[in-house]
Design a protein around this motif. Structure first.
Motif, PDB file in Angstrom:
ATOM      1  N   MET A 227     -24.732 -11.964  -3.340  1.00  0.00           N
ATOM      2  CA  MET A 227     -23.997 -10.797  -3.834  1.00  0.00           C
ATOM      3  C   MET A 227     -22.544 -10.871  -3.350  1.00  0.00           C
ATOM      4  O   MET A 227     -22.264 -11.237  -2.220  1.00  0.00           O
ATOM      5  N   LEU A 228     -21.621 -10.533  -4.234  1.00  0.00           N
ATOM      6  CA  LEU A 228     -20.192 -10.528  -3.924  1.00  0.00           C
ATOM      7  C   LEU A 228     -19.692  -9.090  -3.849  1.00  0.00           C
ATOM      8  O   LEU A 228     -19.901  -8.311  -4.786  1.00  0.00           O
ATOM      9  N   THR A 229     -19.024  -8.759  -2.754  1.00  0.00           N
ATOM     10  CA  THR A 229     -18.461  -7.421  -2.583  1.00  0.00           C
ATOM     11  C   THR A 229     -17.004  -7.551  -2.174  1.00  0.00           C
ATOM     12  O   THR A 229     -16.684  -8.227  -1.196  1.00  0.00           O
ATOM     13  N   LEU A 230     -16.129  -6.907  -2.924  1.00  0.00           N
ATOM     14  CA  LEU A 230     -14.707  -6.853  -2.573  1.00  0.00           C
ATOM     15  C   LEU A 230     -14.410  -5.492  -1.963  1.00  0.00           C
ATOM     16  O   LEU A 230     -14.749  -4.457  -2.543  1.00  0.00           O
ATOM     17  N   PHE A 231     -13.756  -5.504  -0.811  1.00  0.00           N
ATOM     18  CA  PHE A 231     -13.304  -4.268  -0.176  1.00  0.00           C
ATOM     19  C   PHE A 231     -11.831  -4.100  -0.538  1.00  0.00           C
ATOM     20  O   PHE A 231     -10.990  -4.937  -0.193  1.00  0.00           O
ATOM     21  N   HIS A 232     -11.548  -3.004  -1.233  1.00  0.00           N
ATOM     22  CA  HIS A 232     -10.248  -2.799  -1.868  1.00  0.00           C
ATOM     23  C   HIS A 232      -9.673  -1.435  -1.517  1.00  0.00           C
ATOM     24  O   HIS A 232     -10.381  -0.426  -1.528  1.00  0.00           O
ATOM     25  N   ALA A 233      -8.396  -1.413  -1.187  1.00  0.00           N
ATOM     26  CA  ALA A 233      -7.646  -0.172  -1.035  1.00  0.00           C
ATOM     27  C   ALA A 233      -6.603  -0.150  -2.145  1.00  0.00           C
ATOM     28  O   ALA A 233      -5.826  -1.108  -2.278  1.00  0.00           O
ATOM     29  N   PRO A 234      -6.572   0.883  -2.979  1.00  0.00           N
ATOM     30  CA  PRO A 234      -5.627   0.888  -4.096  1.00  0.00           C
ATOM     31  C   PRO A 234      -4.182   0.821  -3.614  1.00  0.00           C
ATOM     32  O   PRO A 234      -3.836   1.306  -2.547  1.00  0.00           O
ATOM     33  N   GLN A 235      -3.363   0.160  -4.444  1.00  0.00           N
ATOM     34  CA  GLN A 235      -1.936  -0.003  -4.170  1.00  0.00           C
ATOM     35  C   GLN A 235      -1.706  -0.659  -2.806  1.00  0.00           C
ATOM     36  O   GLN A 235      -0.998  -0.150  -1.950  1.00  0.00           O
ATOM     37  N   SER A 236      -2.346  -1.797  -2.650  1.00  0.00           N
ATOM     38  CA  SER A 236      -2.243  -2.563  -1.414  1.00  0.00           C
ATOM     39  C   SER A 236      -2.307  -4.047  -1.769  1.00  0.00           C
ATOM     40  O   SER A 236      -2.344  -4.423  -2.941  1.00  0.00           O
ATOM     41  N   ARG A 237      -2.378  -4.898  -0.757  1.00  0.00           N
ATOM     42  CA  ARG A 237      -2.473  -6.333  -1.016  1.00  0.00           C
ATOM     43  C   ARG A 237      -3.740  -6.707  -1.796  1.00  0.00           C
ATOM     44  O   ARG A 237      -3.763  -7.735  -2.464  1.00  0.00           O
ATOM     45  N   SER A 238      -4.769  -5.906  -1.702  1.00  0.00           N
ATOM     46  CA  SER A 238      -5.986  -6.244  -2.445  1.00  0.00           C
ATOM     47  C   SER A 238      -5.864  -5.924  -3.926  1.00  0.00           C
ATOM     48  O   SER A 238      -6.714  -6.355  -4.721  1.00  0.00           O
ATOM     49  N   THR A 239      -4.807  -5.221  -4.320  1.00  0.00           N
ATOM     50  CA  THR A 239      -4.611  -4.924  -5.734  1.00  0.00           C
ATOM     51  C   THR A 239      -4.524  -6.210  -6.547  1.00  0.00           C
ATOM     52  O   THR A 239      -5.057  -6.312  -7.646  1.00  0.00           O
ATOM     53  N   ARG A 240      -3.851  -7.214  -5.989  1.00  0.00           N
ATOM     54  CA  ARG A 240      -3.721  -8.465  -6.744  1.00  0.00           C
ATOM     55  C   ARG A 240      -5.066  -9.172  -6.880  1.00  0.00           C
ATOM     56  O   ARG A 240      -5.280  -9.929  -7.832  1.00  0.00           O
ATOM     57  N   ILE A 241      -6.002  -8.925  -5.959  1.00  0.00           N
ATOM     58  CA  ILE A 241      -7.333  -9.516  -6.098  1.00  0.00           C
ATOM     59  C   ILE A 241      -8.097  -8.816  -7.220  1.00  0.00           C
ATOM     60  O   ILE A 241      -8.830  -9.456  -7.982  1.00  0.00           O
ATOM     61  N   VAL A 242      -7.922  -7.513  -7.343  1.00  0.00           N
ATOM     62  CA  VAL A 242      -8.532  -6.788  -8.464  1.00  0.00           C
ATOM     63  C   VAL A 242      -7.990  -7.329  -9.782  1.00  0.00           C
ATOM     64  O   VAL A 242      -8.737  -7.544 -10.740  1.00  0.00           O
ATOM     65  N   THR A 243      -6.683  -7.569  -9.829  1.00  0.00           N
ATOM     66  CA  THR A 243      -6.090  -8.146 -11.037  1.00  0.00           C
ATOM     67  C   THR A 243      -6.642  -9.538 -11.302  1.00  0.00           C
ATOM     68  O   THR A 243      -6.934  -9.897 -12.451  1.00  0.00           O
ATOM     69  N   LEU A 244      -6.782 -10.338 -10.258  1.00  0.00           N
ATOM     70  CA  LEU A 244      -7.352 -11.680 -10.416  1.00  0.00           C
ATOM     71  C   LEU A 244      -8.756 -11.608 -10.998  1.00  0.00           C
ATOM     72  O   LEU A 244      -9.103 -12.369 -11.923  1.00  0.00           O
ATOM     73  N   ILE A 245      -9.569 -10.717 -10.476  1.00  0.00           N
ATOM     74  CA  ILE A 245     -10.944 -10.571 -10.952  1.00  0.00           C
ATOM     75  C   ILE A 245     -10.956 -10.206 -12.436  1.00  0.00           C
ATOM     76  O   ILE A 245     -11.759 -10.727 -13.224  1.00  0.00           O
ATOM     77  N   ASP A 246     -10.043  -9.325 -12.822  1.00  0.00           N
ATOM     78  CA  ASP A 246      -9.900  -8.953 -14.240  1.00  0.00           C
ATOM     79  C   ASP A 246      -9.490 -10.182 -15.053  1.00  0.00           C
ATOM     80  O   ASP A 246     -10.086 -10.487 -16.098  1.00  0.00           O
ATOM     81  N   GLU A 247      -8.468 -10.901 -14.588  1.00  0.00           N
ATOM     82  CA  GLU A 247      -8.002 -12.094 -15.302  1.00  0.00           C
ATOM     83  C   GLU A 247      -9.124 -13.119 -15.468  1.00  0.00           C
ATOM     84  O   GLU A 247      -9.209 -13.802 -16.494  1.00  0.00           O
ATOM     85  N   MET A 248      -9.962 -13.246 -14.460  1.00  0.00           N
ATOM     86  CA  MET A 248     -11.047 -14.226 -14.497  1.00  0.00           C
ATOM     87  C   MET A 248     -12.247 -13.760 -15.322  1.00  0.00           C
ATOM     88  O   MET A 248     -13.132 -14.552 -15.636  1.00  0.00           O
ATOM     89  N   GLY A 249     -12.293 -12.471 -15.637  1.00  0.00           N
ATOM     90  CA  GLY A 249     -13.407 -11.935 -16.412  1.00  0.00           C
ATOM     91  C   GLY A 249     -14.708 -11.891 -15.647  1.00  0.00           C
ATOM     92  O   GLY A 249     -15.792 -12.057 -16.228  1.00  0.00           O
ATOM     93  N   ILE A 250     -14.622 -11.630 -14.338  1.00  0.00           N
ATOM     94  CA  ILE A 250     -15.828 -11.646 -13.498  1.00  0.00           C
ATOM     95  C   ILE A 250     -16.104 -10.296 -12.850  1.00  0.00           C
ATOM     96  O   ILE A 250     -16.822 -10.219 -11.851  1.00  0.00           O
ATOM     97  N   ALA A 251     -15.536  -9.228 -13.394  1.00  0.00           N
ATOM     98  CA  ALA A 251     -15.721  -7.911 -12.784  1.00  0.00           C
ATOM     99  C   ALA A 251     -17.193  -7.520 -12.700  1.00  0.00           C
ATOM    100  O   ALA A 251     -17.600  -6.802 -11.776  1.00  0.00           O
ATOM    101  N   ASP A 252     -17.987  -8.004 -13.656  1.00  0.00           N
ATOM    102  CA  ASP A 252     -19.412  -7.669 -13.642  1.00  0.00           C
ATOM    103  C   ASP A 252     -20.190  -8.448 -12.589  1.00  0.00           C
ATOM    104  O   ASP A 252     -21.364  -8.164 -12.337  1.00  0.00           O
ATOM    105  N   ARG A 253     -19.524  -9.403 -11.932  1.00  0.00           N
ATOM    106  CA  ARG A 253     -20.181 -10.204 -10.897  1.00  0.00           C
ATOM    107  C   ARG A 253     -19.844  -9.726  -9.492  1.00  0.00           C
ATOM    108  O   ARG A 253     -20.375 -10.263  -8.512  1.00  0.00           O
ATOM    109  N   ILE A 254     -18.972  -8.744  -9.396  1.00  0.00           N
ATOM    110  CA  ILE A 254     -18.460  -8.318  -8.091  1.00  0.00           C
ATOM    111  C   ILE A 254     -18.573  -6.805  -7.947  1.00  0.00           C
ATOM    112  O   ILE A 254     -18.167  -6.048  -8.836  1.00  0.00           O
ATOM    113  N   ASP A 255     -19.090  -6.385  -6.817  1.00  0.00           N
ATOM    114  CA  ASP A 255     -19.159  -4.960  -6.474  1.00  0.00           C
ATOM    115  C   ASP A 255     -17.915  -4.611  -5.674  1.00  0.00           C
ATOM    116  O   ASP A 255     -17.686  -5.178  -4.603  1.00  0.00           O
TER     117      ASP A 255
END
Length: 205
Positions: A1-29
């Motif tokens: 299982m893959l889990t991303l810990f994200h705080a909005p408007q932070s350095r993890s925002t670019r990881i959320v964008t990456l996940i969207d670009e990769m089309g893998i949002a359904d693979r990550i919680d």
């Protein structure tokens, strides 16, 4: 299982964008956590496994990966068919890895020092400065619209990100400004920006 810990408007925002670009949002919680903010708001979240309470943090079946370049390298390696990174053996793979690690080891420290007005010969001797950062990016973009040439990659997503946060620090170099604009015009960026704004509003409420 893959889990991303994200705080909005932070350095993890670019990881959320990456996940969207990769089309893998359904693979990550994605778990939303709080972080200590520069304005004094927020604070460390006990639910965040990052050793320093920062983001991004990625948990994969009990294995923790932290720091943006490492998370990006891990995800693009785990899902090699998504087109956001060259595969090992590709002539551009070395350049891709170099950009990821140059960002974390050189570019971000240089930009933080410059933004805070911190200067010292030892810092310049180790990291160089904004002119050298600008020259390196400009030289790469002379060979194509993206850092790796004709192909957008996760390297562009990462390296352009501080210019998106701090527009006043974007070099007055047309090829760099145009590159930042191209990166920011991607649909995944708009979707992440909208999602983060909603999350920030919910958190404030």
């Amino acid at each position: 299982m893959l889990t991303l810990f994200h705080a909005p408007q932070s350095r993890s925002t670019r990881i959320v964008t990456l996940i969207d670009e990769m089309g893998i949002a359904d693979r990550i919680d994605t778990k939303i956590v709080t972080i200590a903010r520069r304005d004094g708001s927020g604070g460390r979240d006990p639910a965040n496994p990052h050793p320093e309470g920062k983001v991004p943090a990625l948990l994969h079946d009990g294995t923790l990966i932290t720091e943006s370049p490492a998370v990006i390298q891990y995800l693009t390696g785990l899902f090699p068919g998504t087109g956001l990174a060259p595969n090992p053996g590709d002539p551009k793979y070395g350049a891709y890895l170099t950009w990821l690690h140059w960002y974390g080891s050189v570019m971000e420290p240089v930009m933080v020092f410059a933004a805070e007005g911190i200067g010292h010969p030892a810092l310049h001797g180790t990291f160089r400065g904004l002119p050298e950062v600008t020259a390196r990016i400009e030289q790469a973009l002379a060979h194509g619209p993206w850092l790796l040439g004709d192909r957008f990659s996760a390297a562009d997503l990462l390296v352009h990100s501080p210019f998106a946060w701090f527009g006043n620090m974007t070099p007055d170099v047309p090829v760099i400004r145009d590159w930042v604009a191209r990166c920011q015009a991607r649909p995944a960026v708009a979707r992440t920006r909208k999602s983060d704004a909603r999350l920030m509003g919910r958190h404030a409420a």
